[in-house]
Structures are given as structure tokens and as C-alpha cells.
Design a protein around this motif. Structure first.
Motif, PDB file in Angstrom:
ATOM      1  N   UNK A  81       9.742   6.091 -15.916  1.00  0.00           N
ATOM      2  CA  UNK A  81       8.747   5.674 -14.932  1.00  0.00           C
ATOM      3  C   UNK A  81       7.826   4.598 -15.499  1.00  0.00           C
ATOM      4  N   UNK A  82       7.381   4.791 -16.728  1.00  0.00           N
ATOM      5  CA  UNK A  82       6.481   3.815 -17.335  1.00  0.00           C
ATOM      6  C   UNK A  82       7.198   2.485 -17.590  1.00  0.00           C
ATOM      7  N   UNK A  83       8.458   2.535 -17.964  1.00  0.00           N
ATOM      8  CA  UNK A  83       9.225   1.296 -18.162  1.00  0.00           C
ATOM      9  C   UNK A  83       9.324   0.517 -16.855  1.00  0.00           C
ATOM     10  N   UNK A  84       9.566   1.222 -15.762  1.00  0.00           N
ATOM     11  CA  UNK A  84       9.661   0.570 -14.466  1.00  0.00           C
ATOM     12  C   UNK A  84       8.326  -0.033 -14.053  1.00  0.00           C
ATOM     13  N   UNK A  85       7.254   0.702 -14.286  1.00  0.00           N
ATOM     14  CA  UNK A  85       5.922   0.195 -13.927  1.00  0.00           C
ATOM     15  C   UNK A  85       5.566  -1.058 -14.726  1.00  0.00           C
ATOM     16  N   UNK A  86       5.883  -1.037 -16.006  1.00  0.00           N
ATOM     17  CA  UNK A  86       5.589  -2.201 -16.839  1.00  0.00           C
ATOM     18  C   UNK A  86       6.403  -3.420 -16.420  1.00  0.00           C
ATOM     19  N   UNK A  87       7.575  -3.173 -15.816  1.00  0.00           N
ATOM     20  CA  UNK A  87       8.431  -4.272 -15.376  1.00  0.00           C
ATOM     21  C   UNK A  87       8.082  -4.766 -13.971  1.00  0.00           C
ATOM     22  N   UNK A  88       7.146  -4.082 -13.298  1.00  0.00           N
ATOM     23  CA  UNK A  88       6.714  -4.581 -11.997  1.00  0.00           C
ATOM     24  C   UNK A  88       6.748  -3.592 -10.861  1.00  0.00           C
ATOM     25  N   UNK A  89       7.286  -2.389 -11.070  1.00  0.00           N
ATOM     26  CA  UNK A  89       7.307  -1.395  -9.996  1.00  0.00           C
ATOM     27  C   UNK A  89       5.884  -0.984  -9.629  1.00  0.00           C
ATOM     28  N   UNK A  90       5.603  -0.929  -8.350  1.00  0.00           N
ATOM     29  CA  UNK A  90       4.266  -0.550  -7.899  1.00  0.00           C
ATOM     30  C   UNK A  90       4.108   0.967  -7.908  1.00  0.00           C
ATOM     31  N   UNK A  91       5.134   1.664  -7.508  1.00  0.00           N
ATOM     32  CA  UNK A  91       5.114   3.121  -7.480  1.00  0.00           C
ATOM     33  C   UNK A  91       6.515   3.658  -7.518  1.00  0.00           C
ATOM     34  N   UNK A  92       6.630   4.964  -7.509  1.00  0.00           N
ATOM     35  CA  UNK A  92       7.952   5.579  -7.538  1.00  0.00           C
ATOM     36  C   UNK A  92       7.842   7.076  -7.639  1.00  0.00           C
ATOM     37  N   UNK A  93       8.976   7.710  -7.787  1.00  0.00           N
ATOM     38  CA  UNK A  93       8.981   9.166  -7.905  1.00  0.00           C
ATOM     39  C   UNK A  93      10.363   9.630  -8.326  1.00  0.00           C
ATOM     40  N   UNK A 103       0.833  -1.204   0.000  1.00  0.00           N
ATOM     41  CA  UNK A 103       0.000   0.000   0.000  1.00  0.00           C
ATOM     42  C   UNK A 103       0.873   1.261   0.000  1.00  0.00           C
ATOM     43  N   UNK A 104       2.054   1.154   0.590  1.00  0.00           N
ATOM     44  CA  UNK A 104       2.991   2.282   0.592  1.00  0.00           C
ATOM     45  C   UNK A 104       3.425   2.599  -0.841  1.00  0.00           C
ATOM     46  N   UNK A 105       3.696   1.567  -1.628  1.00  0.00           N
ATOM     47  CA  UNK A 105       4.078   1.770  -3.017  1.00  0.00           C
ATOM     48  C   UNK A 105       2.953   2.345  -3.853  1.00  0.00           C
ATOM     49  N   UNK A 106       1.728   1.872  -3.612  1.00  0.00           N
ATOM     50  CA  UNK A 106       0.574   2.406  -4.339  1.00  0.00           C
ATOM     51  C   UNK A 106       0.360   3.880  -4.013  1.00  0.00           C
ATOM     52  N   UNK A 107       0.609   4.237  -2.756  1.00  0.00           N
ATOM     53  CA  UNK A 107       0.477   5.635  -2.348  1.00  0.00           C
ATOM     54  C   UNK A 107       1.568   6.490  -2.999  1.00  0.00           C
ATOM     55  N   UNK A 108       2.767   5.927  -3.154  1.00  0.00           N
ATOM     56  CA  UNK A 108       3.832   6.647  -3.851  1.00  0.00           C
ATOM     57  C   UNK A 108       3.431   6.961  -5.284  1.00  0.00           C
ATOM     58  N   UNK A 109       2.760   6.011  -5.927  1.00  0.00           N
ATOM     59  CA  UNK A 109       2.308   6.242  -7.304  1.00  0.00           C
ATOM     60  C   UNK A 109       1.286   7.383  -7.349  1.00  0.00           C
TER      61      UNK A 109
END
Length: 372
Positions: free
Chosen positions: A267-279, A239-245
Motif C-alpha cells: 500500500x505504501x509503495x503504491x501511495x508513494x508512486x501516486x495512488x490517492x487511495x486504495x484498500x 475525492x472518492x480516492x481520498x475517501x478510500x484512503x
């Protein structure tokens, strides 16, 4: 010789609410942590054996006969602020690139204040270092800066920083369930985009947009409390990662300069590879990117971002420290002995005791005192 060591920081939530144009009306909260990569500053008084009075080593090597000729703005401002007239040598070394979103500029100012006060034989509290670094950067140098970086790098640790409209602030370390801090660390990846940028210009654009971004900033402030609840309980850490997104989507709306096309592509490349969120860390434009990734998906994200530099890190809790202190220095009598007269630089001025009171809260800023 004095050596200070000041950590860089990662800000998770609340960035953007720490500009005075916002917190002086609404207050602010930020959730951040410091990491085990540091800014080191070696400082000492310089004896008059040279043609120059002082020597400052950063990305440039400056040798000056007058402190007014120093090009590094923070060094020049700190020496004037502390009324240091003697010749000094200041040598900067950083573990990570400057202007990259990890609070490196503030770590430099905090660390330099810490070292130069120690050189004058004065102890500094973390609160004093944070408040005076803010004063140097924002009020003296007129930089477009918030106040979270100076506080985070001075205090160290994983904290919720609450800033009141009157400039008082509290730094509350997060008390986490056993093993939770390690679980959080195992879900984070830090990458360097290879692009450094000057944050002040982007920050200025964000500050100007604040009156039109009330909804977004209130939402970003509320996310700090939600993130704290996630970490301090047994809720699913993802949920922490989803909130980061969600926070990143909001942050991009503050200024068109925050996320250039290449940042959105990363950012989109990371998300497509499995990242839940980021910044993107810091003001925006470039620097370091942080991603929240399940441990089993980390390899996929690293492969997807193989053109970027992965930077291992861990959390740290110490904040700015004096890690070496040798109080020996040249006496005024030794500086002015007759057998030194053949030297070109024989003048020596003792620094007078500081008569002003140290800052322990953030100074107020008149909203219309200068053009943002």
C-alpha cells in the motif's frame, strides 16, 4: 445441462457493517460493484452408468455414491437444502482465484443455487438467491460471513445496498452523470497479491471486535453516503480516492489480522508512486488490492508494483444469470428399465416438490445463539 454465470464483486465502502452483530442493531449500508470476471457452474443430472452416483469438480474431483460423502461444504449443503436426491454432475470454473476478497465463495453459492433450482425447473429471483445464499453460508454452514457479497453477486451492478435491522434490504443502483462511470473506471487499478486466505477466521476476529469498534463502524457507514454524493454529482472524482484512503485506515483498526506487514508495504509503495487511495478487498490478510490512481500516474504505480499481477476488469450489471438451459433429462422410467439392471447404480429417486416458502429477506440471528 444448466450453466450459471455469477460475477465477482468489488466493495468500495461499508464493509464490516454487514455482519449481523452490527446491522441487527444499527443497520448497514455498503457501496459495491460487480465486475466482468465470473464464477461458472455447469450442472446436470447424471445417468446411472457409473460406479459413482454424483461427480463434483472443483479444486478436487469428487466421485461419491452418497451425497453425505461430498467434501465441498456448499455443494453438500445446497443439495440437501434443495432435497436433490438424484445423481448430479457439478463442474466449477472461476475466472479468478478463490479466497481472494472478491466474494468468490458467495458467487459460488449464489450460482449453484441458481443452477440447481433451474435444474429442478424453478425460476429464482435475485432477492431469493441472495437471501438463500446467506442462509446457506451463515446459518447452515456456520461461516463467519457478512451479507453484502451474496446480495451484490446476485443482483449485479454498481449499487448502494441498505440493510435494515429486521433483515429487509434495498438494492439501489447509483444513477450517475453521463460519463461518470467511465471516469471512475479509468481511476482504478486491481492487483493480485498472490496470497489466498480463508476469510472466515479473519472475519471472526472482526466480529468479536465489533463491540469495541463502535466509532469506527459508524464512520465507515457514513462514508457510504459521502461516496454516493461524490459519484452522483460533479464533484472532483479524486475525492472518492481520498475517501478510500480514510476508509482503509479505519478498516485496519478493526483487526490486527486485516493488514499484514507485506500488505502495508504494498500500500505504501503504491501511495508513494501516486495512488490517492486504495484498500485490500474482502476480509483481509491477502487476495486482491484495489487502488484509486489518476490516469497519468497509473504507469508509475504499475512500475512500483511490478512484482504483482495487474488484473484488467470492467464493470458489469447483470448479476447471476442462467446462460445455458437445456431441460432434457433422463426419465424415471428410463432409469429403471429392466435392461439397465446390470448397472451397479440403478436406484433413482425423484425429488419431491419443495413445499417451503422461498426466502425473501435475511433471516434473523440470535446474538448469543452460537460462539462467534
Amino acid at each position: 445441462m444448466i450453466i450459471s454465470r455469477t460475477p465477482y464483486r468489488i466493495s468500495f465502502f461499508g464493509g464490516g457493517t454487514d455482519y449481523h452483530t452490527w446491522y441487527q442493531t444499527h443497520g448497514s449500508a455498503v457501496l459495491s460493484t460487480t465486475i466482468n470476471h465470473y464464477c461458472y457452474l455447469h450442472c446436470r443430472y447424471l445417468a446411472p452408468f457409473f460406479e459413482h452416483k454424483s461427480r463434483v469438480v472443483w479444486s478436487k474431483v469428487e466421485e461419491v455414491v452418497n451425497h453425505n460423502d461430498i467434501q465441498h461444504p456448499a455443494v453438500k449443503a445446497v443439495l440437501e437444502y434443495l432435497q436433490i436426491n438424484q445423481g448430479v454432475e457439478i463442474n466449477h470454473q472461476g475466472d479468478l482465484p478463490a479466497r481472494s476478497g472478491l466474494g468468490s465463495s458467495s458467487a459460488f453459492t449464489v450460482g449453484l443455487l441458481h443452477a440447481m433450482y433451474a435444474l429442478r425447473g424453478m425460476i429464482s429471483s435475485k432477492r431469493e438467491l441472495a437471501c438463500e445464499a446467506i442462509h446457506i453460508e451463515r446459518d447452515i454452514l456456520k461461516e463467519n460471513v457478512g451479507v453484502q457479497d451474496q446480495i451484490a453477486t446476485a443482483f449485479g451492478g454498481l449499487n448502494k445496498i441498505h440493510i435494515r435491522p429486521d433483515g429487509c434490504f434495498e438494492v439501489a443502483p447509483l444513477i450517475l452523470p453521463h460519463g461518470r462511470i467511465r471516469e471512475l473506471h479509468e481511476h482504478l487499478l486491481l492487483f493480485f497479491t498472490g496470497v489466498s486466505r480463508t476469510a472466515s477466521d479473519i472475519a471472526g476476529d472482526k466480529i468479536r471486535s465489533i463491540p469495541n469498534k463502535i466509532h469506527e463502524l459508524h464512520a465507515m457507514r457514513e462514508m457510504v453516503d459521502e461516496a454516493e454524493k461524490i459519484l452522483c454529482t460533479q464533484r472532483d472524482i479524486t475525492e472518492f480516492g481520498e475517501l478510500m484512503h480514510e476508509a482503509w485506515m479505519l478498516k485496519k483498526q478493526l483487526s490486527s489480522k486485516i493488514a499484514p506487514t507485506y500488505i502495508n508495504d504494498i500500500y505504501e509503495s503504491a501511495r508513494q508512486a501516486g495512488a490517492i487511495g486504495g484498500k485490500l478487498l474482502g476480509a483481509g490478510g491477502g487476495g486482491f488490492m484495489l487502488f484509486f490512481v489518476k490516469p497519468e500516474d497509473k504507469l508509475n504505480v504499475c512500475d512500483a508494483l511490478s512484482n504483482l499481477l495487474l488484473v484488467p476488469f470492467d464493470f458489469e450489471t447483470s448479476g447471476s444469470q442462467i446462460i445455458f438451459y437445456d431441460a432434457s433429462q433422463y426419465s424415471q422410467m428410463a432409469m429403471t428399465r429392466r435392461d439397465y439392471m446390470h448397472l451397479r447404480n440403478t436406484s433413482f429417486e425423484e425429488s419431491s416438490p419443495l413445499s417451503r416458502q422461498r426466502l425473501t429477506q435475511i433471516t434473523a440471528v440470535a446474538q448469543l445463539s452460537r460462539e462467534e
